[in-house]
Design a protein around this motif. Sequence first.
Motif, short mmCIF file in Angstrom:
data_model
loop_
_atom_site.label_atom_id
_atom_site.label_comp_id
_atom_site.label_asym_id
_atom_site.label_seq_id
_atom_site.Cartn_x
_atom_site.Cartn_y
_atom_site.Cartn_z
N UNK B 421 0.84 -1.20 0.00
CA UNK B 421 0.00 0.00 0.00
C UNK B 421 0.87 1.25 0.00
N UNK B 422 1.92 1.18 0.77
CA UNK B 422 2.79 2.35 0.87
C UNK B 422 3.59 2.57 -0.41
N UNK B 423 4.14 1.48 -0.95
CA UNK B 423 5.10 1.67 -2.04
C UNK B 423 4.45 1.73 -3.41
N UNK B 456 12.73 4.12 -1.29
CA UNK B 456 11.29 4.13 -1.08
C UNK B 456 10.96 4.78 0.25
N UNK B 457 11.74 4.46 1.27
CA UNK B 457 11.49 5.07 2.58
C UNK B 457 11.69 6.58 2.51
N UNK B 458 12.71 6.97 1.76
CA UNK B 458 12.96 8.41 1.62
C UNK B 458 11.77 9.10 0.98
N UNK B 459 11.22 8.44 -0.05
CA UNK B 459 10.06 9.01 -0.71
C UNK B 459 8.87 9.05 0.22
N UNK B 460 8.77 8.03 1.06
CA UNK B 460 7.65 8.00 2.01
C UNK B 460 7.73 9.17 2.97
N UNK B 560 6.50 1.60 10.10
CA UNK B 560 6.43 0.66 8.97
C UNK B 560 7.75 -0.07 8.81
N UNK B 561 8.83 0.70 8.93
CA UNK B 561 10.15 0.10 8.78
C UNK B 561 10.36 -1.01 9.80
N UNK B 562 9.94 -0.73 11.02
CA UNK B 562 10.15 -1.76 12.05
C UNK B 562 9.29 -2.99 11.78
N UNK B 563 8.07 -2.75 11.26
CA UNK B 563 7.21 -3.87 10.89
C UNK B 563 7.89 -4.75 9.86
#
Lengths: 579, 673
Positions: B421-423, B456-460, B560-563
């Motif tokens: 969903x996020x990416x 992707x995390x950076x974009x998030x 999210x990252x930790x998940x």
Amino acid sequence: MSYKCMYYVNVYLAVDINFSSLLSALLFLFRLAMMSKLELKEDRMLEVQFVGDDDVLNHILDREAGAKLKKERTQLLVNTKKIIKKPEYDLEEDDQEVLKDQNYVEVLGRDIQESLKNGSAADGGNKVYSFQNRKHSEKMAKLASELAKTPRKNVSLSLKNDPEIINIPQCSKVPRSHSDSESEYSTSNSEDDDGVAQENEEDTNEVILNQKIPSQNRAVSAPVCKETPSKKMKRDKTSDLVEEYFEAHSSSKVLTSDRTLQKLKRAKLDQQTLRNLLSKVSPSFSAELKQLSQQYEQLFHKWMLQLRLGFNIVLYGLGSKRDLLERFRTTVLQDSIHVVINGFFPGISVKSILNSITEEVLNHMGTFRSVLDQLDWIVNKFKEDSSLELFLLIHNLDSQMLRGDKSQQIIGQLSSLRNIYLIASIDHLNAPLMWDHAKQSLYNWLWYETTTYSPYTEETSYENSLLVKQSGSLPLSSLIHVLRSLTPNARGIFRLLIKYQLDNLDNPSYIGLSFQDFYQQCREAFLVNSDLTLRAQLTEFRDHKLIRTKKGTDGVEYLLIPVDNGTLRDFLEREEEES
Amino acid sequence: MATSSVSKGCFVFKPNFKKRKISVPVEDYFNKGKNESEDSKLRFETYQLIWQQMKSETERLQEELNKNLFDSLIEFLRKSYSGFQKSSRDWGCQIKLREIPTAALILGVNVTDHDLTFRSLTEALQNNVSPYVVSLQAKDCPDMKHFLQKLVSQLMMDCCVDEETKEGSIQVAQKKTHCSMDSLSSWYTNVTRKTDPKMPRKKRTSSSQWQSPPVVLILKDMESFTTKVLQDFIIISSQHLHEFPLILIFGIATSPIIIHRLLPHAVSSLLCIELFQSLSCKEHLTTVLDKLLLTTQFPFKLSEKVLQILTNIFLYHDFSIQNFIKGLQLSLLEHFYSQPLSVLCCNLPEAKRRINFLSDNQCENIRRLPSFRRYVEKQASEKQVALLTNERFLKEEIQSLLENLHVYHSNYFLVLRCLHQFTSSLPKYPLGRQIRELYCTCLEKNIWDSEEYVSALQLLRMLAKDELMTILQKCFKIFKSTSEKQLGSTAKRIEEFLAQFQNLDEAKEEEDTSGSLSKGLQKTDLYHLQKSLLEMKELRRTNKKQTRFEVLREKVVNFIDSLVREYLLPPETQPLHEVVYFTAGHTLREHLNAAPRIALHTALNNPYYYLKAFATVVTAAEKMDADSATSEERNEIIHARFIRAVSELELLGFIKPTKQKTDHVARLTWGGC
């Protein structure tokens, strides 16, 4: 030895394959091996060993240089001839000519150098293995010819293995032998006879040769020119480039060897002797092959499982898979209904496959309007009765007779049935092209690579190979069959014709028995009473392709039996025995 | 009995009748080949069970996906048919009466799947619209005559099913000789008149509500029909439309433009075309994957390589769902066939039950599993000993491990969907647009080590608030849908985040009223504006303090990252993953996507074989020489071998004889002429 083998393989790959030259090269190599054996008596076994690409390349390049040198020599030859023909040339001009030749040699030399730089020397392996370049392959062809043609000379040399020395005797070769070897070659689209290279035609031959030698020669062999050497050089150079360009782009004519199998003075083998001969050869690597096939045999149960689960199995890979499938049949299919279909059989058709299913498997004695109707009937039958199970084994699904779109469609539809199981083998390189997506989904293939390396004995035995003589036994039996079905009178008529043909065996101008004569003879033997009845009989023969009629120059019909005389004689003997 | 003969090519073998009755059950073949197969019967049954479930699931999916399309098609057919019924004198209707209602069905290039679609379509139409549904293929109709013949015979067959078969077949036989549109329409009026009084006999309730049902003609592959046949048929049938109500359905694989390319304006104006688009095969694949693999419903899983191979075959070869399913079936079969421990690859309670019945051999098999060994090495030494020696202890441990594996999977897929969903909405899709791509990367390695994930995390971290909130809401739904204990708290966390964002809204409003930005509305010139903007930028850079939204966003991303780090571990890290994961990608590729040319090439191209073969010829000949055989015979043999080589090359399709010269052949492949 290893050089030669490697080299031979390359030549074989690079030139437009002509089998006679290949065979002769093979024989030559063999002779070579025998000789080396004589020299090294203690060394009984022939050793095969690998050599580096570079070594092979060097070897080949040296030979190429040799070939070039030879060309130059021909050049000189032609010129001297010219000089002899025109004695009014003064010394100066002659000198000039020589000078020109020298220049030319230089140009040629550079040419070689350049070509080496461009193509081969830079990446040698590429040259050795590349197939596209026509120019190179021509050279290779020439090389091959020399190798094949001058065995003794090469033998003594190659034993020493010194390329330097190899070149020298070739240069000092007698011109005749050279021109002979050249005339073994002609462009492949020429329909020339075998007897071109006659001894007495040597002169004309040389002229032809002269024209044949491409580009470079033309400039020099052109008649007297009054330009200064340097100017000439310039023109040579440019025209050389141009010629080279056109040569590179227009070489649709491929030089191939004119040596045919007939020249080997070896009778064409028929199928039976061929098989006998081959059975004498013990197969090599039999232990490994056996291991390989055992490995495949372990898959049998898996195949059965997958067949039963709705997949169909196709086997591919080099080597005859007939034995493998046969073993599969005998080990696991003994208790189920199965049909073995020899795709390689020349008379096979989808119709015959469907017929054997309807008639022998389903015991149906009716006829069908079309193949599709028959298919529908079978499909319905198998859908209705789910206890019915049928295994189809098709050897060579990609054979000439079955590879058509319609046949594949029908077989595919059969194989898509839940209770028909298909296991097939394919051999042709492009076999998968028969199936589009739709057919592939019908077949639902699982692919298995089963490279067996075993010879295609059965598969090729029906083939009309160009090298195998159509054996006499088949025409003889068909002759007997046909004639047995005829009336005694008709047989008598035919026998008359045979006898006449055999009587005229030695007559080279025999073109057949004229109809009128034949009629006369038949009448005398009380075989026919009018020429209409004779004609009716002849029509029968003609339908069976037993006779051929030919109109002679005088407009009279001549009758001929297009069967070879040996068969006819056999036939007569047999007839006499029976009666 | 021999299988070679000069007179025939087919050989039928029928075993004795008595023998034939005993047909070997399929499962027998499952074990026989392998010596040390364990629980083969059970394994085969499990395979059958799972495969049946998967198959019915895919069929259900197919139906579901087609439902929309079929519904709209049927709606269209009804509407157009009611046009026939109305015998109005309306001018517009009369014009319309000349037009054949046509549905152009765009199905995509996956031709192999179309058959299935058409079959269910025919069924649906027969149930809902008209008993007279005929489908034709281009290859049956090379010309008008065959076209009509096929049409007539299929129509008659259809109605013969309802009526006396004998009479029908006679009719067919008669009609085969002479088919025309006239005879067809007279047949039609005949039939409809005949069936009218027999109404009650008809079972088809919905179709019988019309007095004269239309004839629906499906052209399965419109592109392959010859233009002339199509044109002629359309012109003729439009003339007969008043007495022979026809509706056309074109199956189109490429694009609707093809209709206009095939038919000139004069003809296409006789059609009243409506376009229908079927679901694209890629979406279809996504749903299939979603329902078959990204779920704990089926215990069987594919490894990254296998999945990659299957999707590659799909994307680069055929776009065929059916083939994909076939690949899945094969991998399922291979897994159960080759892995003895696959007996545990079933639903959790059943697996637990089966563990108790594991044989000693099977326990040994488990101990040999690499993943299990790794697990054992991590344990305390007494436990190690117990695991390796005590069967009962081992079995208990396996139970808990399998349970863990199950939990791992259920968490895995939830988190995977959440991450997707996020990416999936990020620009440039660093982790892929489809969930299958994401799944592949996650299966392959630790996804957080990949560059794509970092970017992707950076974009998030740059997402706007409303985007973030919609994504969070979707994630919330995903987690809410299950009742896993551990992840229940995750749903709660997400809910909290959502609430905080809402609060943020209110707080922001307050801020805004007191905000200093409002004064920036003064009239300025360009120069001043730039200057003030630069100042603001400076201010922001120096002023490290983030807004509350930014802080919250950071929190969400970290969450999210930790998940991901916790739950998206690659399956190789899990003990006993071999039980459910099929990894032998190469066998799959070998059997599905074989390359016969390469096989031939590798078999032939080793020069060593040539040389060796040559050496054998010569040495064999030498030996024979020693046996005082004549050289003539030797030459004969060489000749014979040569001839065989030539005919084999011919059979393999490398060369072919030419007529150019005697004994001349041309090379056909690999750089030939």
